[in-house]
Design a protein around this motif. Structure first.
Motif, PDB file in Angstrom:
ATOM      1  N   GLY A 235      -0.987 -25.598  -2.876  1.00  0.00           N
ATOM      2  CA  GLY A 235      -1.523 -24.816  -3.973  1.00  0.00           C
ATOM      3  C   GLY A 235      -1.526 -23.335  -3.662  1.00  0.00           C
ATOM      4  O   GLY A 235      -0.967 -22.886  -2.655  1.00  0.00           O
TER       5      GLY A 235
ATOM      6  N   GLU B  76      -2.563 -29.096  -5.897  1.00  0.00           N
ATOM      7  CA  GLU B  76      -1.914 -30.370  -6.191  1.00  0.00           C
ATOM      8  C   GLU B  76      -2.250 -31.331  -5.059  1.00  0.00           C
ATOM      9  O   GLU B  76      -1.965 -31.064  -3.891  1.00  0.00           O
TER      10      GLU B  76
ATOM     11  N   LYS C 145      -2.266 -32.452 -10.236  1.00  0.00           N
ATOM     12  CA  LYS C 145      -2.542 -31.024 -10.314  1.00  0.00           C
ATOM     13  C   LYS C 145      -3.877 -30.763 -11.012  1.00  0.00           C
ATOM     14  O   LYS C 145      -4.209 -31.422 -11.991  1.00  0.00           O
ATOM     15  N   SER C 146      -4.628 -29.805 -10.487  1.00  0.00           N
ATOM     16  CA  SER C 146      -5.903 -29.433 -11.091  1.00  0.00           C
ATOM     17  C   SER C 146      -6.262 -28.009 -10.683  1.00  0.00           C
ATOM     18  O   SER C 146      -5.576 -27.392  -9.862  1.00  0.00           O
ATOM     19  N   THR C 147      -7.356 -27.517 -11.263  1.00  0.00           N
ATOM     20  CA  THR C 147      -7.846 -26.165 -10.965  1.00  0.00           C
ATOM     21  C   THR C 147      -9.316 -26.226 -10.596  1.00  0.00           C
ATOM     22  O   THR C 147     -10.098 -26.906 -11.270  1.00  0.00           O
TER      23      THR C 147
END
Length: 665
Positions: A541, A551, A556-558
């Motif tokens: 990331g 990831e 995948k995320s934030t």
């Protein structure tokens, strides 16, 4: 719009309401004067105003409640008007009268109206004469314990004891039985005396499933009066509002109009001018009863602004100048639905005890026509022990209640505070609660649903541990990039973790709550393979602003973050995880907490209920402290014997200070 005669306005308040008033006044071309105490010398309202004047030490009694000092500043600065905001001197008739005597415009109602509504018992008498519906109770001047006990027994239980000069939930107690009455009365009187300088109380029958519905009224000096519809403030904790909304869900147009007209009648009965709020208890059968009238701007006024499209502070200034109301009743209408959530520095997992100290980071959701943030705090500011621990008000709007509620949940998830414990996760849980979504509301809502809304400390799952580890590794890579070698091709400049004849890895030590996590990070070409709880998680990331884009094994995320030195806080979906990044040699996992009694928050000792040598039982009340104008009773954690009481009544105590020591067993 008529000409504005107020040319220079002193705001006799602090925090978010001072900032909110300053912004409107400056937009109207009015110069603004701020006042500040020692604790507020670097506060946002001081920086926002055109000029600011020092008025004294941090305690409100020595600064913001000193009307003589504030009037002196008004004269010295050339301010020809004073806006009191809410709280402090906003409903102080003597202050309003003194302003008028000095030819200073008081942006508020006439002195007589403040006096009429300043005493809850007098207000009840006036409303009774005006044929405004009232809940049965005792509102007399005789205040002896014996008479009040007798009146309480006559009214029946449960009942409510309420300070006649009170507001904001202070000086209020619900009493379930005759045996509890005297203790509750004395506690209520102490809190009322401390907060308002007046310990007189009234007693009322306590409705078992009422809603708190209030009507915003406005009147000018020409005899015009309108209502700006209602707000539902039923969700309360300790009689303090938590989430407010407008309009009130499920209210018929007929009931809305009836309440609005009764509110106007109440305002006209006292010759009201300016902004005011008439508060009602709305019962299950559709009946409603006058509770009190607040002769000031309310904390929750933004939800009314959102559904009407009006600026109530601008209306206050227009009326204070002797001008007619900008609109008549027929020109007013409701558009959509709005919520306000009060974000506090407090710990829902510890009986909502207030928190004080440094806000190391505050990130707010993007503001637009749907989202508004009213605050007097930014990153780096302090929440002081001397004032209310409110950090901000989050206000949202949309076309209907469900859409507005979705906006509220999303905005709470994007509101991030580090450095102090807050109620943000609690508010998000509340906004996600099925009963709240279904508008099954009453003033006992949190009593019934409180346990569902408090989740305790969130566990650090593997995904959060991987995110924290990735942040640590990306930081280290970035730091190495800043240490440029003279020879960029030297092996000492390599940032890949390469080791001769060994797998390239790094050890990460994270402390979260009572847990200690030792994580091994293996360097890979485009990321890291983390060994977490006997699992291998491949992670990659990058960082942009205060967001970590990552990831995890293809997902995948934030995650948002805040960091100060070796403290890392991650935010996801209104939850937060505060990590300490340290060497394992620094972690003392075997340390036990002291069995002695320590202060859970900073405050003042107002009652000591035990003495040296006393034997006490688990749950017995030992000391009563006051913090943020609220009383907190501290109880024994087990059956034991008091060795020494270390503080006396009136002493100021720091958080964590030892209050009482116990005999060793």
């Amino acid at each position: 719009m008529t000409n504005i005669s107020i040319s220079k306005l002193l705001i006799a308040n602090r925090g978010e309401i001072a900032c909110r008033i300053i912004r409107t006044a400056q937009r109207m071309g009015i110069e603004c004067v701020a006042v500040y105490s020692d604790a507020d010398k670097n506060a946002q309202h001081v920086k926002l105003a055109d000029e600011a004047w020092y008025i004294g030490p941090s305690p409100a009694q020595e600064s913001y409640l000193r009307s003589d000092k504030i009037l002196q500043v008004a004269k010295q600065s050339g301010a020809n008007a004073v806006h009191p905001g809410y709280g402090f001197l906003s409903e102080n008739a003597e202050f309003a009268a003194t302003c008028q005597q000095n030819n200073i415009i008081f942006v508020g109602p006439p002195v007589g109206a403040i006096e009429a509504m300043g005493s809850k018992s007098e207000a009840k008498r006036i409303m009774h004469e005006a044929e405004v519906p009232l809940v049965s109770g005792y509102h007399g001047d005789e205040q002896s314990e014996s008479l009040l006990q007798a009146e309480a027994d006559k009214i029946g239980y449960p009942l409510l004891i309420k300070a006649t000069a009170g507001g904001g939930g202070k000086g209020m107690r619900v009493v379930e039985s005759s045996a509890e009455f005297i203790d509750a009365l004395n506690s209520c009187k102490r809190e009322a005396k401390s907060s308002f300088g007046d310990d007189k109380v009234l007693i009322e029958k306590y409705l078992t499933k009422p809603r708190h519905v209030e009507i915003q009224v406005f009147a000018d000096s020409l005899g015009n009066a309108v209502h700006l519809f209602e707000r539902d403030c039923s969700v309360q904790r300790r009689h303090q509002k938590v989430i407010e909304e407008a309009p009130a869900p499920g209210l018929t147009e007929e009931t809305r109009e009836q309440m609005g007209q009764v509110a106007i009648k109440a305002a006209k009965a006292i010759g009201y001018q300016g902004a005011g709020t008439v508060e009602f208890l709305y019962d299950e059968d559709g009946s409603f009863y006058f509770m009190e009238m607040n002769t000031r701007l309310q904390v929750e006024h933004p939800v009314t602004e959102m559904i009407t499209g009006l600026d109530l502070v601008e209306w206050q200034i227009v009326v204070a100048n002797g001008n007619p109301l900008p609109k008549q009743q027929a020109q007013l209408s409701i558009n959509g639905h709005a919520f306000e959530a009060r974000i506090y520095a407090e710990d829902p997992n510890n009986d909502f005890l207030p928190a004080t100290g440094l806000i190391s980071y505050m990130g707010t959701p993007s503001t637009n026509q749907h989202v508004r943030v009213d605050s007097g705090i930014i990153s780096g500011d302090q929440v002081s022990v001397y004032y209310d621990p409110m950090i901000a008000k989050l206000i949202v709007w949309d076309t209907d209640r469900n859409a507005a509620l979705a906006r509220l949940r999303g905005a709470l998830a994007d509101f991030h505070v580090a450095g102090l414990t807050t109620n943000i996760e609690f508010l998000h849980q509340l906004a996600s609660n099925d009963s709240f979504i279904g508008a099954d509301l009453d003033t006992h809502f949190l009593d019934k649903h409180g346990e569902e809304l408090i989740l305790g400390q969130q566990p650090a799952d593997d995904a959060i541990l991987a995110a924290a580890s990735l942040k640590v590794m990306l930081d280290q890579s970035g730091n190495q990039q800043q240490l440029h070698s003279v020879d960029p091709f030297s092996p000492w400049s390599d940032k890949s973790g390469w080791r001769l004849n060994e797998d390239n890895y790094h050890q990460i030590d994270l402390v979260y709550g009572s847990g200690h996590y030792e994580i091994t990070a293996h360097f890979r070409d485009d990321g890291f393979l983390f060994e977490i709880n006997n699992q291998e998680i491949f992670t990659k990331g990058y960082i942009s602003d205060n967001k970590l884009f990552l990831e995890l094994d293809g997902h995948k995320s934030t995650v948002s973050f805040a960091q100060e030195k070796n403290h890392l806080v991650l935010f996801r979906n209104a939850s937060s995880w505060s990590f300490e990044v340290k060497d394992s040699s620094q972690v003392d996992l075997g340390q036990e907490t002291s069995a002695n009694l320590t202060a859970p928050m900073p405050g003042t000792v107002i009652q000591v209920l035990v003495a040296d040598g006393d034997s006490v039982e688990e749950g017995q009340a030992l000391i009563v402290m006051e913090a943020m104008k609220m009383e907190h009773t501290i109880k024994a954690h087990k059956d034991t014997t008091i060795k020494e009481v270390l503080f006396n009544v009136g002493d100021l105590v720091d958080e964590g200070a030892e209050l009482i020591s116990f005999e060793e067993e």
